[in-house]
Every structure is written in C-alpha cells, then in structure tokens.
Design an enzyme around this catalytic site. Sequence first.
Site, PDB file in Angstrom:
ATOM      1  N   THR A  36       1.115  -1.206  -0.124  1.00  0.00           N
ATOM      2  CA  THR A  36      -0.096  -0.025  -0.265  1.00  0.00           C
ATOM      3  C   THR A  36       0.642   0.908  -0.235  1.00  0.00           C
ATOM      4  O   THR A  36       1.676   1.051   1.160  1.00  0.00           O
ATOM      5  CB  THR A  36      -0.908   0.379   1.158  1.00  0.00           C
ATOM      6  N   PHE A  55       1.241   5.037   0.876  1.00  0.00           N
ATOM      7  CA  PHE A  55       0.494   6.201   1.812  1.00  0.00           C
ATOM      8  C   PHE A  55       1.862   7.636   1.568  1.00  0.00           C
ATOM      9  O   PHE A  55       2.233   7.708   1.335  1.00  0.00           O
ATOM     10  CB  PHE A  55       0.947   5.502   3.146  1.00  0.00           C
TER      11      PHE A  55
END
Length: 446
Positions: free
Chosen positions: A313, A315
């Site tokens: 992921t 960020f």
Amino acid sequence: MQSLSPPSPIKSLIRSRPRVTRVIPNKLVLQCIYRSDSVSFPNGVGANRADWQSTCAILASKVLAQQQPTDKSSSGGGGDANGGADHVAAVNGHKTSVDLNLVPIEKTTPNSNNNSSIKPHKPQKPLTITDLCPAPMHGAQLRVAYQGVPGAYSEAAAGKAYPNCEAIPCDQFEVAFQAVELWIADRAVLPVENSLGGSIHRNYDLLLRHRLHIVGEVQLPVHHCLLALPGVRKEYVNRVISHPQALAQCELTLTKLGLQAAREAVDDTAGAAEYIAANNLRDTAAIASARAAELYGMQVLADGIQDDSSNVTRFVMLAREPIIPRTDRPFKTSIVFAHDKGTSVLFKVLSAFAFRNISLTKIESRPHRNRPIRLVDDANVGTAKHFEYMFYVDFEASMAEVRAQNALAEVQEFTSFLRVLGSYPMDMTPWCPSRAEDDDDDKNAF
Ligand SMILES: O=C(O)C(=O)C[C@]1(C(=O)O)C=C[C@@H](O)C=C1
C-alpha cells in the site's frame, strides 16, 4: 462482499448534520457540521474552510497510557526530505530492528479456553477542552495523524514515514486532515493506493477538498492475518470483518480456505480485531496485522492471507506547508486538473509530459462534483451529456526541474483548473515482499 454498518465502537462520526459526539478510546474523533456542497470549486476549493473548520469541535483522546521510552536523540521523525524511507524496515506487526515508537503492546496471557482472559485494549484518558488549544507544546516529537486504531497498517506507515513520531489515531480520514489543519497533528499519513485493491478514492477526494500538501510517500508491504479469539476454530467462523481494502486483498485466499463466512466492511483492520475482542465474538474473525493480534489478545488463525505476497500500500504524508522541491534525488509530483472544452484534451495534457520524457506513475479520475455533467452542445440543446472528471496525475520529476515547470505551463493551457498537490521525494526503499516464503501451507495453518 456484504457491507454492513460498522460495529458501534468504530462507527463513523462525521455527519452532514450536527450530532452528539462520542469519544472512542484511543482515537481522535470529531463532531463536524460539514456540508460538502458549501465548498466552492474550482476557484475556491476550501474557500469556506475557515467557516466549516470553526464549526468543528474536536474531542480527542490520544492516549498512549504507557509511553514507550523514546530515543530523544533521534526523535522528531524521519523528516520529509527523505521521507524517512532510508530508515525503514518491514513492519506490519512483525518484529523489526527499528523502534517505530508505536503504542506499546499490553501483555496478556490468553488462555485458549477462558474468554475472561481476553483483555480488550485498555481505554485511555480522553482529551479535554484544553487539549484543543492549537499548537500545543509538544517538544521535538512529531505528531502524526492516521486513520484507524493502534495496530492499523496506517499506524505502521506513520512509523515508517516518521520513526519515533507520536502516532495519533483518528476516527476517519477526514479527521486526520483536520487534525493537521487545526495543529493537533503536524502530519497526516494516509493510504492512496494498493497494489491489489487499487485506489483509495476517498483520500483523492479529500486531497482536493483540503489545502494540505503532499510532502512525502511511503510504500508499506501489507501482510494480513486472519484473527479470532483464542480457542476459536475456523469451523466456528461465520463472519469475517475488516477494512474493505483488506477484504478485497484477501478475497481469493478466504475462498480457498473454505470459510463459509459473510464478509463485512468496517473502518479499519485493527478496529475489527478490537471490536471482536471487546464484544467477545466467537463466531467472527478479523483480517488484520499480527501486531493487532498482540494488542487485542487475538490468535492468528492464518498468516499471510493476502492474495499476493507482493501486496503493498502506498501512503502519502501531508503537511500544512509544502516542502521545497529539490533535484538532488528522485522526486515525484502530484497534480490534479479539470480539463477544458475541446477535443483530445487529455491526450494533449499527457503529451506535455511525454514530449519531455517525464514518466507518469499514476493517473486517476474522479467525478467532478461541482460540475458533474456537461451538455455536449454549446447551446445546451439536446440530450447528449458528458460526465465531468477531475484527473489526478503523479509524474516522476521535481517541480524544481525546468522540464516539469514547462510541462505544467503547457498543461495549464488545456485545463480549467490545475493544482499541484505536492512535489516530494520518491520512496526508493528496495522492494521487499511482505513475506517471500508465503505459501499455501502457511495459509492453511489453522
Ligand atoms: O485498516 C487499516 O489498517 C488501514 O490502515 C487502512 C488500509 C487502507 O485504507 O487501504 C491500509 C492498508 C491496507 O491496504 C488496508 C487498509
């Protein structure tokens, strides 16, 4: 996937109308009268921000009852200039040599047959009105807002971006934005895309509504576990709860595991574990990190259940002020634009980068909420309509480079709105899958 209302402890608290605010232990929550239609655009994204900010009262409880001792010599975070990326190790609840200064894990001695041994995460003292004072004295430690509760991947990302930061859990993405705007936090770290689940659209929309700047990025390998109360076997599980992204990232594996369980979406992964523990739910499992298992006294029914071991992921780190772009290391720049009338506009915009050998790393479109539809005919006659979109583009160049400045000058010619969301160092951490040895045996380790 069935998506039901989140369980009450992790319920959304931002409403379009004023409500009584509840204080959730460990999380920053806020009561907000926020009418999205009051934000004008494009000339005034956030023009009414002061208005709606003043209607927001923040009731926070950040907490950390037992602060871990911190190494003051290295406090203050990794800084934005390198994104903290150089210091990083794999996190996600797995032990690392890096002190992430996260919330300490309360040691419990769960007895697999005794539910009373499961201690829910200890509620901690809520903030009072005096805590709402802007720019409180906080020493050198950087306060970093994230969405979720301790044990969430976002907390790990905050620790990766800013080692030794004080991580401040927030109820909602929106709260994390506001925490920075109101000086309760110095930075926010928010997920924007995942290699399996795709974009986190909510944060793209919020980037536009708020005036924060992207000052860095971190990429976090995400290693999911299936968690249940001690003693619970997979045969007893008829419901799996987690963040929608986490459910999507594990969909195939859950099916392969043969779980006859409904999927339900909640606000965050660790919050799902906390909820099961707090309510002693023996028929429910959560998808969350190993750290969440430790924090909330859960057992790991299966480890590494993401559908791909390279699950990652991305960020972004947000701040009130932009950083000064540089050219001495790889930078990325994020922009958002709405295109003007005309033909092949998107092609022309993108070619402004192509002709300068600037690589695009991401393009995302979101509905243009202030002008959702355009009639094809100039005289507004006829029925044909175009849906209007905002386009988000990330490209590999620094705004300090002339070629990037020229590209944007050209883009401006074809667009009715253009905003630079940030120009920031790229996360250059060498690729390291969440766990290279993930295999089917691992996943079947009930
Ligand atoms: O729920 C969490 O733990 C989060 O930090 C949120 C989140 C997300 O929004 O994508 C972050 C990383 C993972 O991809 C799954 C969930």
